[in-house]
Design a protein around this motif. Structure first.
Motif, PDB file in Angstrom:
ATOM      1  N   LYS A   1       0.827  -1.249   0.068  1.00  0.00           N
ATOM      2  CA  LYS A   1       0.124  -0.069  -0.145  1.00  0.00           C
ATOM      3  C   LYS A   1       0.687   1.321   0.058  1.00  0.00           C
ATOM      4  O   LYS A   1       1.826   1.592   0.711  1.00  0.00           O
ATOM      5  CB  LYS A   1      -0.932  -0.125   1.345  1.00  0.00           C
ATOM      6  CG  LYS A   1      -1.906   1.143   1.315  1.00  0.00           C
ATOM      7  CD  LYS A   1      -2.823   1.026   2.471  1.00  0.00           C
ATOM      8  CE  LYS A   1      -3.804   1.936   2.617  1.00  0.00           C
ATOM      9  NZ  LYS A   1      -4.681   2.010   3.681  1.00  0.00           N
ATOM     10  N   GLY A   2       0.418   2.213  -0.896  1.00  0.00           N
ATOM     11  CA  GLY A   2       1.181   3.549  -1.147  1.00  0.00           C
ATOM     12  C   GLY A   2       2.776   3.411  -1.637  1.00  0.00           C
ATOM     13  O   GLY A   2       3.430   4.447  -1.453  1.00  0.00           O
TER      14      GLY A   2
ATOM     15  N   ARG B   1       9.442   7.940  -2.722  1.00  0.00           N
ATOM     16  CA  ARG B   1      10.322   7.617  -1.692  1.00  0.00           C
ATOM     17  C   ARG B   1       9.568   6.311  -0.932  1.00  0.00           C
ATOM     18  O   ARG B   1       8.255   6.236  -1.113  1.00  0.00           O
ATOM     19  CB  ARG B   1      10.448   8.486  -0.740  1.00  0.00           C
ATOM     20  CG  ARG B   1      11.074   9.949  -0.994  1.00  0.00           C
ATOM     21  CD  ARG B   1      11.848  10.918  -0.116  1.00  0.00           C
ATOM     22  NE  ARG B   1      10.414  11.205   0.468  1.00  0.00           N
ATOM     23  CZ  ARG B   1      10.767  11.920   1.784  1.00  0.00           C
ATOM     24  NH1 ARG B   1      11.768  11.778   2.624  1.00  0.00           N
ATOM     25  NH2 ARG B   1       9.625  12.314   2.230  1.00  0.00           N
ATOM     26  N   GLU B   2      10.229   5.402  -0.189  1.00  0.00           N
ATOM     27  CA  GLU B   2       9.779   4.438   0.627  1.00  0.00           C
ATOM     28  C   GLU B   2      10.008   4.252   1.814  1.00  0.00           C
ATOM     29  O   GLU B   2      11.384   4.713   2.212  1.00  0.00           O
ATOM     30  CB  GLU B   2      10.046   3.004  -0.193  1.00  0.00           C
ATOM     31  CG  GLU B   2       9.472   3.096  -1.452  1.00  0.00           C
ATOM     32  CD  GLU B   2       9.959   1.560  -2.236  1.00  0.00           C
ATOM     33  OE1 GLU B   2       9.657   0.739  -1.612  1.00  0.00           O
ATOM     34  OE2 GLU B   2      10.804   2.012  -2.882  1.00  0.00           O
ATOM     35  N   LEU B   3       9.494   3.943   2.884  1.00  0.00           N
ATOM     36  CA  LEU B   3       9.762   3.414   4.295  1.00  0.00           C
ATOM     37  C   LEU B   3       9.216   2.597   4.875  1.00  0.00           C
ATOM     38  O   LEU B   3       7.676   2.438   4.808  1.00  0.00           O
ATOM     39  CB  LEU B   3       9.686   5.031   5.240  1.00  0.00           C
ATOM     40  CG  LEU B   3       9.892   4.775   6.520  1.00  0.00           C
ATOM     41  CD1 LEU B   3      11.439   4.608   7.147  1.00  0.00           C
ATOM     42  CD2 LEU B   3       9.426   5.939   7.289  1.00  0.00           C
ATOM     43  N   TYR B   4       9.967   1.488   5.294  1.00  0.00           N
ATOM     44  CA  TYR B   4       9.312   0.464   6.106  1.00  0.00           C
ATOM     45  C   TYR B   4      10.032   0.294   7.513  1.00  0.00           C
ATOM     46  O   TYR B   4      11.130   0.393   7.638  1.00  0.00           O
ATOM     47  CB  TYR B   4       9.702  -0.921   5.108  1.00  0.00           C
ATOM     48  CG  TYR B   4       9.059  -0.883   3.863  1.00  0.00           C
ATOM     49  CD1 TYR B   4       7.615  -0.831   3.591  1.00  0.00           C
ATOM     50  CD2 TYR B   4       9.875  -0.452   2.885  1.00  0.00           C
ATOM     51  CE1 TYR B   4       7.253  -0.664   2.180  1.00  0.00           C
ATOM     52  CE2 TYR B   4       9.420  -0.247   1.568  1.00  0.00           C
ATOM     53  CZ  TYR B   4       7.969  -0.369   1.070  1.00  0.00           C
ATOM     54  OH  TYR B   4       7.584  -0.138  -0.129  1.00  0.00           O
ATOM     55  N   ASP B   5       8.894  -0.267   8.216  1.00  0.00           N
ATOM     56  CA  ASP B   5       9.460  -0.556   9.660  1.00  0.00           C
ATOM     57  C   ASP B   5       9.287  -2.154   9.808  1.00  0.00           C
ATOM     58  O   ASP B   5       8.101  -2.579   9.998  1.00  0.00           O
ATOM     59  CB  ASP B   5       8.486  -0.026  10.505  1.00  0.00           C
ATOM     60  CG  ASP B   5       8.540   0.037  12.124  1.00  0.00           C
ATOM     61  OD1 ASP B   5       9.693  -0.871  12.435  1.00  0.00           O
ATOM     62  OD2 ASP B   5       8.167   0.714  13.068  1.00  0.00           O
ATOM     63  N   TYR B   6      10.385  -2.798  10.192  1.00  0.00           N
ATOM     64  CA  TYR B   6      10.340  -4.329  10.132  1.00  0.00           C
ATOM     65  C   TYR B   6       9.935  -4.954  11.630  1.00  0.00           C
ATOM     66  O   TYR B   6       9.674  -6.089  11.709  1.00  0.00           O
ATOM     67  CB  TYR B   6      11.594  -4.584   9.721  1.00  0.00           C
ATOM     68  CG  TYR B   6      11.971  -4.637   8.442  1.00  0.00           C
ATOM     69  CD1 TYR B   6      11.403  -5.080   7.395  1.00  0.00           C
ATOM     70  CD2 TYR B   6      13.023  -3.448   8.177  1.00  0.00           C
ATOM     71  CE1 TYR B   6      11.575  -4.945   5.860  1.00  0.00           C
ATOM     72  CE2 TYR B   6      13.077  -3.266   6.592  1.00  0.00           C
ATOM     73  CZ  TYR B   6      12.385  -3.923   5.503  1.00  0.00           C
ATOM     74  OH  TYR B   6      12.655  -3.564   4.287  1.00  0.00           O
TER      75      TYR B   6
ATOM     76  N   ILE C   1       6.075   6.353   4.371  1.00  0.00           N
ATOM     77  CA  ILE C   1       6.644   7.623   3.837  1.00  0.00           C
ATOM     78  C   ILE C   1       5.793   8.739   4.360  1.00  0.00           C
ATOM     79  O   ILE C   1       6.247   9.850   4.770  1.00  0.00           O
ATOM     80  CB  ILE C   1       7.367   7.553   2.840  1.00  0.00           C
ATOM     81  CG1 ILE C   1       8.314   8.766   2.431  1.00  0.00           C
ATOM     82  CG2 ILE C   1       5.985   7.775   1.488  1.00  0.00           C
ATOM     83  CD1 ILE C   1       9.472   8.688   3.518  1.00  0.00           C
ATOM     84  N   ASN C   2       4.599   8.669   4.170  1.00  0.00           N
ATOM     85  CA  ASN C   2       3.453   9.807   4.509  1.00  0.00           C
ATOM     86  C   ASN C   2       2.718   9.668   5.786  1.00  0.00           C
ATOM     87  O   ASN C   2       1.984  10.593   5.931  1.00  0.00           O
ATOM     88  CB  ASN C   2       2.441   9.972   3.115  1.00  0.00           C
ATOM     89  CG  ASN C   2       3.140  10.267   2.040  1.00  0.00           C
ATOM     90  OD1 ASN C   2       4.065  10.846   2.100  1.00  0.00           O
ATOM     91  ND2 ASN C   2       2.626   9.390   0.941  1.00  0.00           N
ATOM     92  N   ASP C   3       3.291   8.769   6.555  1.00  0.00           N
ATOM     93  CA  ASP C   3       2.654   8.373   7.900  1.00  0.00           C
ATOM     94  C   ASP C   3       3.238   9.519   8.927  1.00  0.00           C
ATOM     95  O   ASP C   3       4.439   9.566   9.187  1.00  0.00           O
ATOM     96  CB  ASP C   3       2.821   7.122   8.420  1.00  0.00           C
ATOM     97  CG  ASP C   3       2.333   6.751   9.730  1.00  0.00           C
ATOM     98  OD1 ASP C   3       1.826   7.564  10.675  1.00  0.00           O
ATOM     99  OD2 ASP C   3       1.659   5.785   9.850  1.00  0.00           O
ATOM    100  N   ALA C   4       2.470  10.412   9.460  1.00  0.00           N
ATOM    101  CA  ALA C   4       2.974  11.365  10.341  1.00  0.00           C
ATOM    102  C   ALA C   4       3.537  11.048  11.590  1.00  0.00           C
ATOM    103  O   ALA C   4       4.786  11.755  12.064  1.00  0.00           O
ATOM    104  CB  ALA C   4       1.710  12.358  10.949  1.00  0.00           C
ATOM    105  N   SER C   5       3.341   9.651  11.815  1.00  0.00           N
ATOM    106  CA  SER C   5       3.992   9.435  13.180  1.00  0.00           C
ATOM    107  C   SER C   5       5.513   8.737  12.815  1.00  0.00           C
ATOM    108  O   SER C   5       6.164   8.513  13.782  1.00  0.00           O
ATOM    109  CB  SER C   5       3.219   8.286  13.904  1.00  0.00           C
ATOM    110  OG  SER C   5       3.288   7.121  12.904  1.00  0.00           O
TER     111      SER C   5
ATOM    112  N   THR D   1      11.461   9.679  11.990  1.00  0.00           N
ATOM    113  CA  THR D   1      12.203   8.696  11.380  1.00  0.00           C
ATOM    114  C   THR D   1      12.561   8.882   9.834  1.00  0.00           C
ATOM    115  O   THR D   1      13.920   8.618   9.384  1.00  0.00           O
ATOM    116  CB  THR D   1      11.611   7.591  11.507  1.00  0.00           C
ATOM    117  OG1 THR D   1      11.193   7.146  13.070  1.00  0.00           O
ATOM    118  CG2 THR D   1      12.421   6.368  11.081  1.00  0.00           C
ATOM    119  N   ALA D   2      11.755   9.218   9.094  1.00  0.00           N
ATOM    120  CA  ALA D   2      11.980   9.453   7.586  1.00  0.00           C
ATOM    121  C   ALA D   2      12.924  10.524   7.477  1.00  0.00           C
ATOM    122  O   ALA D   2      13.946  10.710   6.644  1.00  0.00           O
ATOM    123  CB  ALA D   2      10.708   9.838   6.821  1.00  0.00           C
ATOM    124  N   LYS D   3      12.877  11.671   8.120  1.00  0.00           N
ATOM    125  CA  LYS D   3      13.717  12.765   8.187  1.00  0.00           C
ATOM    126  C   LYS D   3      15.032  12.543   8.519  1.00  0.00           C
ATOM    127  O   LYS D   3      16.136  12.569   7.741  1.00  0.00           O
ATOM    128  CB  LYS D   3      13.394  13.815   8.997  1.00  0.00           C
ATOM    129  CG  LYS D   3      14.091  15.126   8.989  1.00  0.00           C
ATOM    130  CD  LYS D   3      13.675  16.093   9.858  1.00  0.00           C
ATOM    131  CE  LYS D   3      14.576  17.597  10.077  1.00  0.00           C
ATOM    132  NZ  LYS D   3      14.058  18.686  10.590  1.00  0.00           N
TER     133      LYS D   3
END
Length: 522
Positions: free
Chosen positions: A281-282, A484-489, A500-504, A508-510
């Motif tokens: 998703k996303g 851009r992509e961001l995953y939390d394993y 990547i667009n999750d405010a919480s 971390t993304a920055k």
């Protein structure tokens, strides 16, 4: 008696005794510091689908045996998830942007002629070096499988089991497949096609993605590599020099062919299908591909593409074949370990086993490699031998290009200046020699002009896709970033949602963006 003469005599005697002791100590030190042998085991397309990585469905007793002999890295990643760039990177200890190899056709000897291969360097350090099988990618290497790398020439054995004869196209032993290949070859010749056109003509009609026939290990080339490797080992041992022996297994690369006894180790109905069986998703479209490598086989529907899920029966067949190939290679690795034991040189030999990238088996609806997802970049990576702690697992993020600095450190060879770092401090139990790698870097090129760079920490993966031919040696520009992509394993090990667009996760993304940018612009 003259006291002065007595004192002088006593001093000379003391010097002789001390000198004798010192010489003995130096001799012991010299013996202990003799460079170690290196057994270098490369396995094509091998992901961590192994018991020692928590996959208890697998039959891999020899890789399990090797892991107990040493240390495995559970969070190890390649620099680019495709053969040519990955192997050029590991064999030089340099990132793809320094080898200038991002595809399957570029030879680093031409793109970065200032670089030296690691076996080539070992020759200058008094080693005999040789190899058999796939060490470099065949289409992107100099003649002789990079002849500069070997003091004893590289070779590919062809003494197949005479009962079956050579496999068709180096791959197939099924009698019906071999018969059909001959028929279609004759048809192509009658049409006046050249050799390349003939092969294309045949492949469209008969090129199965799997094969299960009741033959010996030596019916396929993978079963010949340990035989050839041991022959080379004995030849190098005769020289009295330390040796570097590379064994490059070509399975579990497609086609998934292995003797029937290895297929019989698994029940197809019990095989787990990969997850997720859908796109994340996303996640930007550029993260995906249409698995053209697999679609090149005649039993695969060419209409399948990104987001399409294979029929369950075909998925099970392919995964079954991949698992059978792993067990087949595992048996060959056992023969190499036996050879070291039989020659009583196990304690004098550093062993490394690695995969050149991971592999998609239907997760994210993907097959093969060619991505920056976890299943494509993560590999099995393990060391054993002198100075390596036994039966240890390390979960810190490390990179495949760390391989040679680590080998040099373990073998007692002075290293070159490389992009990779020695992992020796992580291979023992001494807390005073520890290091703490922060991340591993991977990248993948799309459509020549686009490049995705991915940073993998212990918990997260952050990826940026850049356009306009960006590389780390060109100016970094925000406007070039396509996605851009961001995953939390910890919360999403299967990468089902791009955060990547999750405010919480904004902080971390920055932070990860800053880390990646720092790496790319240093």
């Amino acid at each position: 008696m003259n006291l002065r003469r007595v004192n002088i005599a006593f001093l000379l005697l003391s010097m002789l005794i001390l000198g004798s002791c010192k010489t003995k100590e130096e001799s012991v030190k010299l013996t202990n510091s003799k460079p170690k042998n290196i057994l270098f085991i490369a396995v094509d397309d091998l992901k961590p689908l192994l018991n020692v990585y928590g996959e208890n469905q697998m039959h891999t007793p020899n890789i399990d045996r090797l892991a107990k002999m040493g240390t495995i890295f559970t969070n190890a990643h390649v620099q680019q998830a495709v053969c040519g760039p990955s192997r050029a990177s590991v064999m030089t200890g340099m990132y793809p942007d320094n080898t200038k190899v991002w595809d399957l056709d570029t030879n680093f000897r031409e793109s970065a002629p200032e670089l030296m291969s690691m076996p080539e360097y070992l020759i200058t350090q008094g080693y005999e070096t040789s190899a058999t099988g796939k060490i470099y990618h065949d289409n992107s290497t100099s003649s002789g499988h990079d002849a500069k790398s070997w003091s004893i020439p590289h070779s590919n054995p062809n003494y197949f089991d005479k009962k079956y004869g050579p496999p068709a196209y180096g791959t197939y032993q099924n009698p019906n497949t071999k018969r059909l290949i001959k028929i279609y070859e004759e048809e192509a010749k009658e049409k006046g096609f050249n050799n390349k056109q003939q092969r294309k003509y045949v492949d469209k009609r008969i090129r199965p993605s799997t094969e299960c026939v009741d033959v010996s290990d030596e019916a396929y080339r993978s079963g010949l590599f340990p035989i050839e490797g041991v022959r080379k080992m004995d030849k190098m041992l005769e020289t009295g020099k330390p040796f570097f022996l590379g064994i490059g297994f070509r399975k579990p690369h497609l086609a998934f062919v292995a003797p029937k006894k290895y297929w019989d180790l698994y029940k197809r109905e019990d095989i787990k299908l990969s997850e997720p069986q859908k796109l994340s998703k996303g996640t930007p479209d550029i993260a995906y591909h249409s698995f053209g490598e697999l679609r090149g086989y005649s039993d695969i529907d060419n209409n399948f593409g990104v987001g399409d899920v294979f029929p369950e029966a075909k998925q099970r067949e392919l995964i079954h074949g991949y698992m059978a190939c792993i067990s087949y290679i595992d048996a060959q690795i056992g023969k190499l370990l036996d050879a070291l034991e039989e020659r009583n040189i196990l304690d004098e030999t550093v062993i490394v086993l690695w995969g050149d990238h991971g592999y998609h088996l239907g997760d994210h609806t993907l097959w093969n490699k060619h991505s920056n997802f976890e299943q494509a970049t993560r590999i099995p990576f393990m060391f054993a031998g002198p100075s390596v702690a036994k039966n240890i697992k390390v979960d810190k993020p490390v990179e495949l290009l760390d391989l040679f600095p680590t080998l040099f450190d373990l073998a007692g060879v002075k290293s070159l200046e490389l992009d990779g770092k020695s992992l020796k401090p992580l291979l023992d139990t001494d807390p005073n020699t520890n290091i703490n790698p922060k991340y591993a870097i991977s990248q993948y090129r799309r459509h020549k002009s686009k490049m995705g760079y991915s940073i993998r920490t212990k918990r997260y993966r952050y990826t940026e896709w850049h356009d306009e031919g960006y590389r780390s040696f060109t100016p970094y520009k925000e406007e070039r970033i396509l996605g851009r992509e961001l995953y939390d394993y910890e919360v999403d090990p299967l990468e089902t949602k791009n955060l990547i667009n999750d405010a919480s996760y904004a902080d971390t993304a920055k932070l990860l963006k800053a880390e990646l940018k720092s790496f790319l612009t240093k």
